[in-house]
Structure formats: structure tokens, C-alpha cells
Design an enzyme around this catalytic site. Sequence first.
Site, PDB file in Angstrom:
ATOM      1  N   TRP A 222      62.496  27.502   4.334  1.00  0.00           N
ATOM      2  CA  TRP A 222      62.136  26.708   3.149  1.00  0.00           C
ATOM      3  C   TRP A 222      60.700  26.993   2.739  1.00  0.00           C
ATOM      4  O   TRP A 222      60.410  27.272   1.569  1.00  0.00           O
ATOM      5  CB  TRP A 222      62.298  25.212   3.424  1.00  0.00           C
ATOM      6  CG  TRP A 222      61.909  24.362   2.240  1.00  0.00           C
ATOM      7  CD1 TRP A 222      62.717  23.964   1.218  1.00  0.00           C
ATOM      8  CD2 TRP A 222      60.589  23.849   1.931  1.00  0.00           C
ATOM      9  NE1 TRP A 222      61.989  23.222   0.294  1.00  0.00           N
ATOM     10  CE2 TRP A 222      60.691  23.142   0.709  1.00  0.00           C
ATOM     11  CE3 TRP A 222      59.353  23.921   2.573  1.00  0.00           C
ATOM     12  CZ2 TRP A 222      59.602  22.506   0.121  1.00  0.00           C
ATOM     13  CZ3 TRP A 222      58.250  23.293   1.979  1.00  0.00           C
ATOM     14  CH2 TRP A 222      58.379  22.587   0.773  1.00  0.00           C
ATOM     15  N   TYR A 226      59.437  28.805  -0.641  1.00  0.00           N
ATOM     16  CA  TYR A 226      58.603  28.026  -1.557  1.00  0.00           C
ATOM     17  C   TYR A 226      57.317  28.787  -1.867  1.00  0.00           C
ATOM     18  O   TYR A 226      56.875  28.840  -3.019  1.00  0.00           O
ATOM     19  CB  TYR A 226      58.286  26.662  -0.945  1.00  0.00           C
ATOM     20  CG  TYR A 226      57.520  25.744  -1.872  1.00  0.00           C
ATOM     21  CD1 TYR A 226      58.195  24.908  -2.759  1.00  0.00           C
ATOM     22  CD2 TYR A 226      56.122  25.713  -1.869  1.00  0.00           C
ATOM     23  CE1 TYR A 226      57.499  24.059  -3.615  1.00  0.00           C
ATOM     24  CE2 TYR A 226      55.421  24.875  -2.721  1.00  0.00           C
ATOM     25  CZ  TYR A 226      56.115  24.054  -3.590  1.00  0.00           C
ATOM     26  OH  TYR A 226      55.423  23.223  -4.453  1.00  0.00           O
ATOM     27  N   ASP A 242      66.166  23.035   0.794  1.00  0.00           N
ATOM     28  CA  ASP A 242      65.588  21.966  -0.011  1.00  0.00           C
ATOM     29  C   ASP A 242      66.613  20.863  -0.258  1.00  0.00           C
ATOM     30  O   ASP A 242      67.698  21.098  -0.798  1.00  0.00           O
ATOM     31  CB  ASP A 242      65.107  22.534  -1.355  1.00  0.00           C
ATOM     32  CG  ASP A 242      64.294  21.535  -2.140  1.00  0.00           C
ATOM     33  OD1 ASP A 242      63.089  21.423  -1.872  1.00  0.00           O
ATOM     34  OD2 ASP A 242      64.870  20.853  -3.008  1.00  0.00           O
TER      35      ASP A 242
END
Length: 293
Positions: A222, A226, A242
Site C-alpha cells: 500500500w 501510494y 486501501d
Amino acid sequence: YRPPYDFTAMLDFLRGRALPGVENVDADSYSRVIGNGDSAGWLRVSRWEGDAETHALELQLHGVDPAQLLGIVNRLRRMFDLDADPQAIAKALSTYARLRPLLKKSPGLRLPSGWDGFEIAVRAVIGQQVSVAAARTLTARLAQHHGTTLETPFEPGLTHLFPTPEALVDVDLTRIGLTRARASTISGLSRALLEGRVDFQPERTLEDFTARWVALPGIGPWTANYIALRATGHPDAFPADDLVLQKAVPTDGSRMTARVLSARAEAWRPWRAYAVIQLWRDSMPTPKPTTKQ
């Protein structure tokens, strides 16, 4: 830029994450401190108020060496995703039923990158498993304690430079409220950047970029995706872990697993990051604009 461009949505996203002291976002513009302690300046990006046929944003620079102009413009073009072809992206994604109404409702959404990759990476780590508001509070505290304080604020709300990797590599960040694990991760990624084990080179493939980052302790898929989305503006970055995305794709109130969500999103390549922005925009409340100073 090529229209359409939803500058309001861009400001909404940045406003909800703006760091007091470092950035300021009002109803019409984004401004921030740039440079270093020896040569700090500031910038403002706002709507173009000229003729309607000119598809552009307006940049104001203050206290900046003219020799730095090209580099600043290039960083801002990435940050505000000005080189995207929104019509081509929408054409590719609108063939999928879940995305079609979102693209029609919010045409011209762009990838909201950040001014500085290190700043985004630190934000991403602090934002692990906490709310956007909580992450913003902790990150602002970090900037105020370990960033450079300007002798004279440029304007209300612009008082600090965000700290550098050198400033954070050996400090105890638990004192500002971070968990020991988060503090250790920020120290580790600061060292990795200084040693060249990770970077923010936009020419890296997504697979290469994320593999380098997940090799660091405390950085999972994640966080790596990101960072790829917001630090380099990678159009195919996809943080499948997410929670918001896992709940946003189904329309029956259920939640997808990361594996099922990743499989569904394969069809959205190479524009998965734009699907992410559409789904986030559809799922989150719109931040209220602040009063222009």
C-alpha cells in the site's frame, strides 16, 4: 494543459492534506514554501484568469533564482498532472461499468502528486492505518519540530520548510507522537534515500519502483503504491490494500479483498491510478475551502 481539467477537485484533495506552516490551500490556489534554509522562496499556483480559450494555470514565484525556473515548472507540471491526456484516459476507463458514471460526473480528474518525493514518503508512512486528519496533524507537527523555521514568514500559513532526509535520519520521532515502528520506518527510508537504495525516478517501471520500496522495513505494498502515485505520478499505481477502494468498487455495500480488487483492476491498466482518484473522489467528503488570506 489539455482540457478538461478539474482544478477544484485538485485543490480539494490538496486542501485536505495541506500541512500548516508548509502549505496553504484556499478556494482558488495552492501555495507553499520551497527551497532550503539558505535560499527559501515560495510559490502559488492558481486558476488562470485570462481568456477562457487558454487552458493553463498561473504560477507566481517569489524569492527564486531565475536559473531554477525550468526545474520548478517541470516539478509543478508533474505535481498538477498537466501533461495528461484526459480524453484518452476517460475513453479507456469508461468501458467499465463501475467507472463510467464517475468519469461522467467528474471529468478531468488528475493525479495529485506532491512537490517533494521525500515529503510524500514521510506522509505515506505516517498515514498508515490512521485517518487523513490524524496523519496531517502528526506530519505538521514533524515539520514544525524538525523543519527549517523561516526568520520572516512569507505570508500567513507559510512559515516552515519541510525537513530533509538528513534532518530525520537520526532523530527520535516518538517525541512528536509517532509509534516506535513508524519512527523507525521514517529513519530507515531517510537513510535508504541518502544511500541511493530508493529514489523517485519517474522513468522506473512500477514493478521496479515498488520492489525497491517494499524491501525497506515498514514499507508494504500500500505504502509503496501510494508513494508511486503521489511522488512520481505513476499512472498505473494501485494501492489494492486501501480500505476505501476495497469498499468503493462493489456497489452492494460489501468489501473486496486486495486480491480480488487487484484482479478486477487488471482491466484498468495502464490507467489504474486514475481509477483510484475517481473512486477516492466519489467516496470521500469534499473538504471546505479556507478563506483566502
